[in-house]
Design an enzyme around this catalytic site. Structure first.
Site, short mmCIF file in Angstrom:
data_model
loop_
_atom_site.label_atom_id
_atom_site.label_comp_id
_atom_site.label_asym_id
_atom_site.label_seq_id
_atom_site.Cartn_x
_atom_site.Cartn_y
_atom_site.Cartn_z
N GLU A 14 21.12 -46.41 -25.30
CA GLU A 14 22.14 -46.15 -26.61
C GLU A 14 21.92 -45.55 -27.72
O GLU A 14 20.78 -46.02 -28.13
CB GLU A 14 22.98 -47.34 -26.41
CG GLU A 14 24.43 -47.24 -26.84
CD GLU A 14 24.70 -47.15 -28.37
OE1 GLU A 14 25.24 -45.92 -28.29
OE2 GLU A 14 23.89 -47.80 -28.98
N CYS A 62 29.42 -52.32 -30.87
CA CYS A 62 28.86 -52.04 -29.53
C CYS A 62 29.68 -52.13 -28.28
O CYS A 62 30.02 -53.62 -28.34
CB CYS A 62 27.32 -52.77 -29.25
SG CYS A 62 26.76 -51.95 -27.26
N CYS A 65 26.22 -54.26 -24.99
CA CYS A 65 26.73 -55.23 -24.95
C CYS A 65 27.61 -55.77 -25.13
O CYS A 65 27.94 -56.91 -26.24
CB CYS A 65 25.14 -56.15 -25.89
SG CYS A 65 25.88 -55.72 -27.80
N HIS A 69 29.48 -59.50 -29.46
CA HIS A 69 29.10 -59.09 -30.67
C HIS A 69 30.77 -60.20 -31.34
O HIS A 69 30.97 -60.98 -32.04
CB HIS A 69 28.95 -58.09 -31.62
CG HIS A 69 27.80 -57.17 -31.61
ND1 HIS A 69 26.87 -57.58 -32.34
CD2 HIS A 69 27.37 -56.18 -30.77
CE1 HIS A 69 26.10 -57.11 -32.69
NE2 HIS A 69 26.08 -56.28 -30.95
N ARG A 489 19.91 -58.17 -25.03
CA ARG A 489 18.26 -57.39 -25.57
C ARG A 489 17.60 -58.54 -26.33
O ARG A 489 16.74 -58.47 -27.33
CB ARG A 489 18.74 -56.64 -26.76
CG ARG A 489 19.42 -55.44 -24.99
CD ARG A 489 20.06 -54.09 -26.00
NE ARG A 489 20.09 -53.66 -24.84
CZ ARG A 489 21.35 -53.70 -23.81
NH1 ARG A 489 22.15 -54.76 -23.96
NH2 ARG A 489 21.41 -52.41 -22.58
N SER A 512 18.27 -55.11 -31.24
CA SER A 512 17.41 -53.88 -31.30
C SER A 512 17.36 -53.85 -32.72
O SER A 512 16.18 -53.25 -32.63
CB SER A 512 18.53 -52.64 -30.61
OG SER A 512 18.49 -52.85 -29.60
N CYS A 559 23.69 -51.07 -31.49
CA CYS A 559 23.75 -52.22 -32.04
C CYS A 559 23.65 -52.45 -33.44
O CYS A 559 23.37 -53.39 -34.38
CB CYS A 559 23.30 -53.24 -31.78
SG CYS A 559 24.14 -54.00 -29.73
NI1 NFE Z 1 24.18 -52.84 -28.34
FE1 NFE Z 1 23.05 -55.70 -28.06
C1 NFE Z 1 22.33 -56.38 -26.74
C2 NFE Z 1 23.40 -56.83 -28.98
S1 NFE Z 1 21.64 -54.93 -29.89
S2 NFE Z 1 23.51 -53.70 -27.09
O1 NFE Z 1 22.32 -56.91 -26.48
O2 NFE Z 1 23.33 -57.58 -30.06
O3 NFE Z 1 20.59 -55.02 -28.65
#
Ligand code: NFE
Ligand code: MG
Length: 582
Positions: A14, A62, A65, A69, A489, A512, A559
């Site tokens: 992504e 995002c 995931c 958030h 992640r 990330s 992210c």
């Molecule tokens: Ni956009 Fe996320 C996950 C978060 S980032 S995927 O899992 O928080 O690395």
């Protein structure tokens, strides 16, 4: 002569990520840089808003995931207001997040990562009868891998290839000699790749049952959840459980066996530690198992820090020790050694790339070279993610994680003919990072079955509570809090400072961001960069092994880069190409 290569964009992730690597005469990566060329944002637009709205805005960081958030943001506000949520809300949030793990990890393994291990074109040479027998080596009850099914899939893919319509399978490094699966093994994996496309659709429905929709569920609010009707309807709970059960069978009879198969065939890369990288691991811990409250509940995934791959010592996690440094990131105002997120600032400062004689623009390695900040824990670079959760779980002697990890290592020891379990050190590798993701999916699918029953039993016992009432004006005058838990992640934290009912500062430090970060103020590498060092690349024109290691982290750059220039200034110009590797 050593070769400086650019892989940009890294595909099957992504967002927009560039890797530059220096490969020596011996084909080994000597130096590596991870750079995000994408700039976007959320943190700044949260300033001045009502903290009860933060989750709805923060979740737009995002859609992969998805919902993570959202939940973390709501937890940060709940923490600031010292709110406890009802038991039904805790379980429902766990079920939405747990379903995300199962969905996200299956999609990652098959649709984003598998083609780093699996040569689709080789699958066309397989004997389906032999492949059906091969599948029985890796599972007693293989999913969708009978001779007839495999033959049908081979014919389907063969037709595409014959017509030159490779579609999603075009432009990969087919035939690269670092593909090691047999044609039969490749055919099994291709079959599961296609079956996983259907499976993931059902898995996504689990999130929608309690989340209202997917992606971007919308049933969480500060103080609890709003899916009252779904919780009180036994048919909805039963539907969730039925999809979960189907998903669990797929995890056990396709995903786990395929990871075991790949882990066995690529065992040399696990045993020699290819892709290990930093070997410092951090988990914030997640999935509250009781209702005692913030950061006191028992957790499915323990929290803590492990340094230098030493499983014998688990360091406690102390949120005050987290900082973000911007020495090599396109920002100013990070202080000398970075700032704690409560004091974090986001001031963009793009300093460009350097055009060289070959006509390519390169990053300036000694200056700023990424839109991603460099988070530090106690002034140390750490890796987060499924591998970190498994490592921290092992160091914490967590019974669940120890059991699921040991079962996998025992099976791997068997298939490798070691006469004993494979050593735990094999997980410090690219293969291990990929295996850890499967191990925790297997665990998650099992424990979620119990959580569904717990929810049904709690509702049946007459507890219909879904929200904790609070006096907003009283609690929001001067408050700050953080939502720190795990996303698929890795460790995800949102920090919020509230004054007179409005958000004064908001910072998200994202998985990330930890892993894809550039060097820091001491010039120490980030997790992706460190993991690439020492990797043997068979053909620099086809940097398959670089993709394999980077994909093992499951990058999400949306992210990682979630800030915005509120003044709308032009920050950089990008030329977008269509090639997969330059
Ligand atoms: Ni956009 Fe996320 C996950 C978060 S980032 S995927 O899992 O928080 O690395
Ligand atoms: Mg941030």
């Amino acid at each position: 002569m050593s070769k400086h290569i650019i892989v940009d964009p890294i595909t099957r992730i992504e967002g927009h990520l560039r890797i530059e690597a220096v490969i020596g005469d011996d084909g080994v990566v000597k130096d590596a840089y991870s750079s995000s060329g994408m700039f976007r944002g959320i943190e700044a637009i949260l300033k001045g808003r009502d903290p009860r709205d933060a989750g709805l805005l923060a979740m737009r960081i995002c859609g992969v995931c998805t919902g993570t958030h959202y939940q973390r943001s709501i937890e940060a506000v709940e923490h600031a207001f010292n709110l406890k949520i009802p038991k039904n809300a805790r379980i429902v949030r766990n079920l939405i997040q747990g379903a995300l793990y199962v969905h996200d990890h299956v999609v990652h393994f098959y649709h984003l990562h598998a083609l780093d291990w699996v040569d689709i074109t080789s699958a066309l040479k397989a004997d389906p009868a032999k492949a059906a027998k091969e599948a029985l080596k890796w599972s007693n009850t293989p999913h969708g891998a009978g001779e007839g099914e495999l033959r049908a899939i081979q014919e389907r893919v063969g037709k595409f290839v014959a017509q030159g319509r490779l579609g999603i399978f075009a432009n990969a490094y087919w035939g690269n000699k670092h593909y090691k699966l047999s044609p039969e093994q490749n055919l099994i994996a291709v079959a599961h790749y296609l079956q996983a496309l259907d499976m993931q659709r059902d898995m996504a429905k689990m999130m929608a049952i309690f989340g209202g929709k997917m992606p971007h569920p919308q049933s969480l609010v500060v103080g609890g959840v709003t899916c009252v009707q779904d919780i009180q309807n036994p048919a909805r709970i039963a539907e969730f459980k039925s999809i979960l059960n189907k998903s669990r069978n797929f995890v056990k009879n396709a995903y786990m066996p395929d990871v075991l198969m790949a882990g066995t065939v690529y065992a040399d890369e696990a045993l020699d530690g290819t892709g290990a990288g930093l070997k410092n691991y951090m988990s914030y811990g997640d999935f509250r198992l009781d209702d005692t409250g913030f950061y006191t509940s028992a957790l499915l995934f323990p929290k803590g820090v492990v340094l230098n791959g030493d499983l014998s010592t688990l360091y406690p996690l102390e949120q005050e020790k987290i900082t973000e440094d911007v020495s090599h990131s396109w920002y100013t105002g990070g202080g000398d050694k970075g700032l704690h997120p409560f004091d974090g600032v986001t001031n963009p400062h793009y300093t460009g790339m350097e055009k060289k004689a070959d006509g390519n623009a390169y990053i300036k390695p000694n200056e700023k070279y990424s839109w991603i900040k460099s988070p530090l824990y106690d002034d140390t670079r750490v890796e987060v993610g499924p591998l970190a959760r498994v490592v921290v779980g092992l160091a914490a002697k967590d019974p669940n994680i120890t059991k699921y990890a040991t079962d996998f290592l025992t099976e791997l020891g068997n298939t490798l003919g070691l006469g004993k379990a494979a050593p735990a050190s094999v997980i410090f590798s690219t293969v291990g990072r990929t295996a850890a993701r499967a191990i925790e999916t297997n665990l998650m699918a099992d424990v979620m079955m119990g959580w569904v029953d717990e929810l049904a039993a709690n509702v049946a016992a007459g507890d219909h509570s879904t929200w904790t009432e609070f006096d907003f004006d009283a609690v929001s005058k001067d408050a700050k809090g953080f939502g720190m838990a795990e996303a698929p992640r890795g460790g995800l934290g949102h920090w919020v400072v509230i004054k007179d009912g409005k958000i004064e500062n908001y910072q998200a430090v994202v998985p990330s961001t930890w892993n894809a970060a550039p060097r820091d103020y001491k010039n120490r590498m980030g997790a992706y960069e460190a993991a690439l060092i020492g990797t043997k690349v068979a053909d620099p024109e086809q940097p398959l092994e670089i993709l394999r290691t980077i994909h093992s982290f499951d990058p999400c750059i949306a992210c990682a880069v979630h800030i915005v220039d509120t003044k709308g200034k032009e920050l950089a110009q990008f030329k977008v190409g269509t090639s997969c590797a330059v």
